[in-house]
Write a protein that holds these residues in place. Structure first.
Motif, PDB file in Angstrom:
ATOM      1  N   GLY A 228       0.801  -1.207   0.000  1.00 20.84           N
ATOM      2  CA  GLY A 228       0.000   0.000   0.000  1.00 20.84           C
ATOM      3  C   GLY A 228       0.834   1.258   0.000  1.00 20.84           C
ATOM      4  O   GLY A 228       2.037   1.241  -0.242  1.00 20.84           O
ATOM      5  N   ALA A 229       0.202   2.385   0.291  1.00 22.32           N
ATOM      6  CA  ALA A 229       0.857   3.679   0.238  1.00 22.32           C
ATOM      7  C   ALA A 229       1.717   3.905   1.476  1.00 22.32           C
ATOM      8  O   ALA A 229       1.530   3.275   2.516  1.00 22.32           O
ATOM      9  N   TRP A 230       2.667   4.843   1.328  1.00 23.74           N
ATOM     10  CA  TRP A 230       3.546   5.204   2.439  1.00 23.74           C
ATOM     11  C   TRP A 230       3.290   6.659   2.798  1.00 23.74           C
ATOM     12  O   TRP A 230       3.359   7.550   1.953  1.00 23.74           O
ATOM     13  N   ALA A 240      10.244  10.730   2.324  1.00 22.93           N
ATOM     14  CA  ALA A 240       9.534   9.862   1.388  1.00 22.93           C
ATOM     15  C   ALA A 240      10.250   8.535   1.197  1.00 22.93           C
ATOM     16  O   ALA A 240       9.665   7.560   0.737  1.00 22.93           O
ATOM     17  N   LEU A 241      11.536   8.489   1.544  1.00 23.06           N
ATOM     18  CA  LEU A 241      12.322   7.260   1.409  1.00 23.06           C
ATOM     19  C   LEU A 241      12.405   6.490   2.715  1.00 23.06           C
ATOM     20  O   LEU A 241      13.088   5.479   2.798  1.00 23.06           O
TER      21      LEU A 241
END
Length: 269
Positions: A228-230, A240-241
């Motif tokens: 799924g999304a992070w 974001a990483l």
């Protein structure tokens, strides 16, 4: 471990130290030729003190474990509370099975903080003596922030420091060859270990300076395990990483070992 002069009688392969963050990384390092590991957490932050449980688990892998003691990221100028915390951390990681500790501190003007380094070193040696053993104390790359790393290195034997991890005051060890050689000459009682942006291709030139060891993180990003999304956990774009982390790359460790051994054979042949 005694080291001969590269190319001279009794020359030996320089030691290979790999920075790891887990028992898995330590096993990779062991299985692909490392002589010891430096254990830390937060490798992406330059390394922070690992937990006692982490030291126990990595020591069980079988390689000598040198635990980094650094209570926070950022500069190496510490207040009294931080110093007291690191003294306690030194004692904790040794009690948990570390074969050595990696410490360092600077004054606000960028000089080696002799009093703090001596206190951390003394705590380490006292803790080891209490267990009936000796250990190595390494000064970390705080020395590369000093105006004159060679002059700072000359102070280390009197502080109970047995090894120094350094890039020779440069952004990478490969760019600090001249200073590395000067540090070796300035501190004959201290093992100089080259580290900082080391690539396999750099190893022959580093060993040619006479360094006793080469240090690599040998890291690569792990594949994310999530589905799924992070959702970023921090305010920076880099967050974001954060759904991944660094792991030890077996290929890099093996290549470094081959480079060290090839250099040793070439010098003795």
């Amino acid at each position: 471990m005694p080291f001969g002069t590269p190319g001279g009688p009794g020359a030996q392969s320089a030691a290979l130290e790999i920075a790891v963050t887990s028992p898995t990384g330590a096993r990779v390092a062991r299985d692909h030729g490392a002589d010891r590991v430096e254990l830390c957490t937060g490798l992406e932050l330059g390394g922070l003190t690992p937990s006692a449980a982490s030291v126990v688990a990595v020591a069980a892998v079988g390689l000598p474990v040198h635990a980094l003691v650094r209570c926070r990221p950022g500069d190496f100028v510490y207040d009294a509370e931080e110093i007291a915390l690191m003294v306690a951390e030194v004692r904790s990681v040794i009690a948990s099975g570390a074969s050595g500790v990696v410490v360092g501190a600077l004054t606000p003007d960028g000089s080696l903080d002799i009093g703090t380094v001596a206190r951390l070193s003394e705590a380490a040696h006292d803790a080891a003596r209490g267990e009936g053993r000796s250990l190595d104390v390494t000064l970390h790359r705080a020395i590369d922030q000093c105006a004159d790393p060679a002059a700072a290195a000359a102070l280390l034997p009197a502080l109970g420091i047995t090894r120094v991890l350094t890039s020779g005051g440069a952004a990478t060890a490969a760019a600090g060859l001249t200073t590395l050689a000067a540090m070796i000459a300035a501190a004959p009682g201290v093992q100089v270990m080259a580290g900082g942006g080391v690539r396999t291709a750099d190893i022959p030139a580093l060993v040619a300076t006479g360094v006793a060891a080469v240090h690599l993180s040998a890291k690569t990003r792990a594949e994310p395990r999530r589905g799924g999304a992070w959702v970023p956990l921090g305010a920076s774009a880099a967050s974001a990483l954060e759904d991944t982390h660094f792991v030890t790359d077996p290929q890099v460790v093996a290549e470094a070992r081959r480079a060290l051994d090839t250099r040793s054979r070439d010098c003795s042949g």
